[in-house]
Design an enzyme around this catalytic site. Structure first.
Site, short mmCIF file in Angstrom:
data_model
loop_
_atom_site.label_atom_id
_atom_site.label_comp_id
_atom_site.label_asym_id
_atom_site.label_seq_id
_atom_site.Cartn_x
_atom_site.Cartn_y
_atom_site.Cartn_z
N HIS A 77 -1.24 0.45 -5.28
CA HIS A 77 -0.38 1.63 -5.14
C HIS A 77 -1.17 2.91 -5.39
CE1 HIS A 77 4.01 3.09 -5.91
NE2 HIS A 77 3.27 4.11 -5.49
N LEU A 80 -3.39 8.58 -1.19
CA LEU A 80 -4.65 9.25 -0.83
C LEU A 80 -4.43 10.58 -0.11
CD1 LEU A 80 -6.88 6.19 0.25
CD2 LEU A 80 -7.00 7.54 -1.86
N ASN A 111 3.25 7.45 2.58
CA ASN A 111 3.96 8.74 2.64
C ASN A 111 3.01 9.92 2.88
OD1 ASN A 111 2.87 8.66 0.03
ND2 ASN A 111 4.61 9.67 -0.93
N HIS A 251 6.17 0.16 -9.45
CA HIS A 251 6.33 0.91 -10.71
C HIS A 251 7.62 0.63 -11.51
CE1 HIS A 251 8.41 3.42 -7.82
NE2 HIS A 251 7.32 4.00 -7.38
N ASP A 324 -0.23 4.05 -9.08
CA ASP A 324 0.61 5.13 -8.52
C ASP A 324 -0.14 6.46 -8.61
OD1 ASP A 324 2.62 6.46 -7.23
OD2 ASP A 324 4.13 6.18 -8.78
O1 DOR Z 1 5.70 10.18 -8.98
C1 DOR Z 1 5.65 9.80 -7.83
N1 DOR Z 1 4.82 10.38 -6.93
N2 DOR Z 1 6.44 8.79 -7.44
C2 DOR Z 1 6.54 8.43 -6.15
O2 DOR Z 1 7.29 7.54 -5.86
C3 DOR Z 1 5.81 9.16 -5.10
C4 DOR Z 1 4.62 9.80 -5.65
C5 DOR Z 1 4.02 10.82 -4.73
O3 DOR Z 1 3.85 10.56 -3.52
O4 DOR Z 1 3.65 11.90 -5.20
ZN ZN Z 2 7.24 5.23 -5.88
#
Ligand code: DOR
Ligand code: ZN
Length: 451
Positions: A77, A80, A111, A251, A324
């Site tokens: 997770h 980038l 994303n 997470h 994450d």
């Molecule tokens: O804290 C987070 N940041 N949780 C997520 O699910 C997405 C991520 C992000 O893309 O910044």
């Molecule tokens: Zn997430």
């Protein structure tokens, strides 16, 4: 840690520079997963020999006395940010951070902008990873077109692409439509894929700013209740059991979620889960100062949740640690709490933070094996990265990281390799330092610096 040439090489002995590296490395006196000191020869991309006093004329000699070798870490997770937000992170900068953190493979979340929802975009990210060369990049494919939660993306085309996508996620958003989630779980079975769910029932978290509880009541901020996560995990576990497919929960942040996952596993369903380093050590009391560096999604929870997450990681209910890693540009982070984006850097601090969290919870000689399994073996298996997460034995890929267990360091956002600085650990002293990382026999980090 020093690197020099073993006498007998044509080039003679003395300090080796990257340009003169032979491609054969003799790790002298290294401890495999915390065991007794041994020598390990890396040759032709594999572990060629393990033993006391291995002789390898012409090899680069790495004085690894006091260092612990782990299989190269694998992150399920990572954000980038390329394509789209190269000001916050690029594939190159993010994978530099990864290698410095001991990682040899990262899964790049979908994303981005454009979203990684087609074969074209996942192949682009995969190619950028190959060009950068700091670690393997396994792109994650979006579950739904544009992460919009309306129509399934081209999962099969992404699986068949050069990127060989096996992990699919709308992370950042939840696949909240139960029928779409069912279809996705059914679809990925055809190519042994897994759906990685960001478990957040959106109706229960509208306008939320932090964990719902005593602290949110005190601060007057709208809460993100534990049930919004737990309800989706319970639903998805039932769906995965029903259709016989693989679900991975991103997470995990609450004690209740750990209980539900424990129950789902007891049913024999193919449910796996990850916890972030920050959810293992930080709590919602940190929101007190309204510093957005502590804003993250899911939010920091309570000390009781932290305790349950550590217990779940120790007993295997939670399969792995995943960072994450969520870099954000200054203007998106250094603003008022409500406007700031959620997310924290994680790649360079993950191993130290996980070590800190689990130290003292298992017997001393079980800690390195536990971290190797939770940060390399399990995530590699979940992501189907067959050349990663392997036991350090003769014949296995020479994909490993060397860690100094006695070297503490102080975190500084500016000193991290990421393009962003949003680390919640700035100024903290952390244990253990990554000294070197090898990817299929090739060093990506030596003496604590990117090669
Ligand atoms: O804290 C987070 N940041 N949780 C997520 O699910 C997405 C991520 C992000 O893309 O910044
Ligand atoms: Zn997430």
């Amino acid at each position: 840690m020093t690197v020099s040439s073993v006498p007998g090489s044509g080039a003679g002995s003395g300090a080796a520079t990257v340009a003169t590296l032979s491609g054969r490395f003799l790790l002298r006196g290294v401890s495999l997963l915390g065991g007794s000191a041994t020598d390990v020869l890396l040759e032709a991309g594999r572990i060629a020999e393990i033993g006391t006093r291995v002789d390898a004329p012409g090899a680069e000699l790495v004085d690894a006395a006091g260092l612990v070798a782990l299989p190269g870490l694998v992150d399920l997770h990572t954000h980038l940010r390329e394509p789209g937000r190269e000001d916050a992170e690029t594939v190159d900068s993010g994978t530099r951070a990864a290698a410095l953190g001991g990682f040899t493979a990262v899964h790049a979340m979908a994303n981005t902008d454009p979203v990684a929802d087609t074969a074209g975009v996942v192949e682009q990210v995969w190619r950028l990873g190959r060009e950068a060369g700091h670690c393997d990049v396994a792109p994650v494919g979006a579950v739904t077109v544009g992460l919009a939660g309306q129509r399934l993306a081209e999962l099969g085309a992404m699986a068949d692409s050069a990127a060989r996508v096996r992990v699919f996620s709308d992370d950042g958003k939840c696949v909240s439509d139960p029928l779409l989630m069912r279809r996705a779980l059914e679809y990925v079975k055809a190519f042994d894929g897994v759906v990685a769910q960001h478990a957040e029932e959106p109706r229960l978290t509208e306008g939320s700013q932090m964990n719902e509880g005593v602290e949110s009541a005190r601060l007057g901020l709208t809460g993100w209740p534990a049930v919004a996560e737990e309800a989706i995990i319970a639903r998805d576990a039932l769906l995965a059991g029903h259709v016989g497919s693989r679900l991975h929960v991103c997470h995990v942040s609450t004690a209740g979620s750990v209980e539900i996952i424990r129950w789902a596993k007891s049913k024999g369903w193919a449910v796996t889960a990850e916890v972030t380093p920050h959810h293992l050590v930080l709590t919602d009391e940190l929101v007190d100062g309204y510093d957005p560096v502590f804003k993250v999604n899911p939010p920091l929870r309570t000390a009781a949740d932290v305790e349950a997450l550590r217990a779940g990681l120790a007993d295997g209910t939670i399969d792995c640690v995943a960072t994450d890693h969520a870099p954000h540009a200054l203007e998106d982070k250094e603003t008022e709490w409500a406007a700031a984006r959620p997310g924290m850097l994680g790649l360079q601090t993950a191993l130290s933070v996980a070590f800190d969290a689990m130290h003292g919870r298992v017997a001393d000689d079980a800690l390195w094996p536990l971290l190797a399994e939770r940060m390399s073996g399990a995530p590699a298996r979940i992501g189907r990265l067959h050349d990663h997460g392997r036991a350090l034995e003769v014949g296995a890929p020479a994909t490993l990281t060397l860690v100094d267990p006695a070297a503490k360091w102080t975190v500084s956002g500016a000193a991290l390799a990421s393009r962003s600085r949003n680390t919640p650990y700035a100024g903290r002293r952390l244990p253990v330092t990554v000294r070197a990382t090898f990817l299929r026999g090739r060093p990506t980090v030596l003496d604590g610096a990117v090669v």
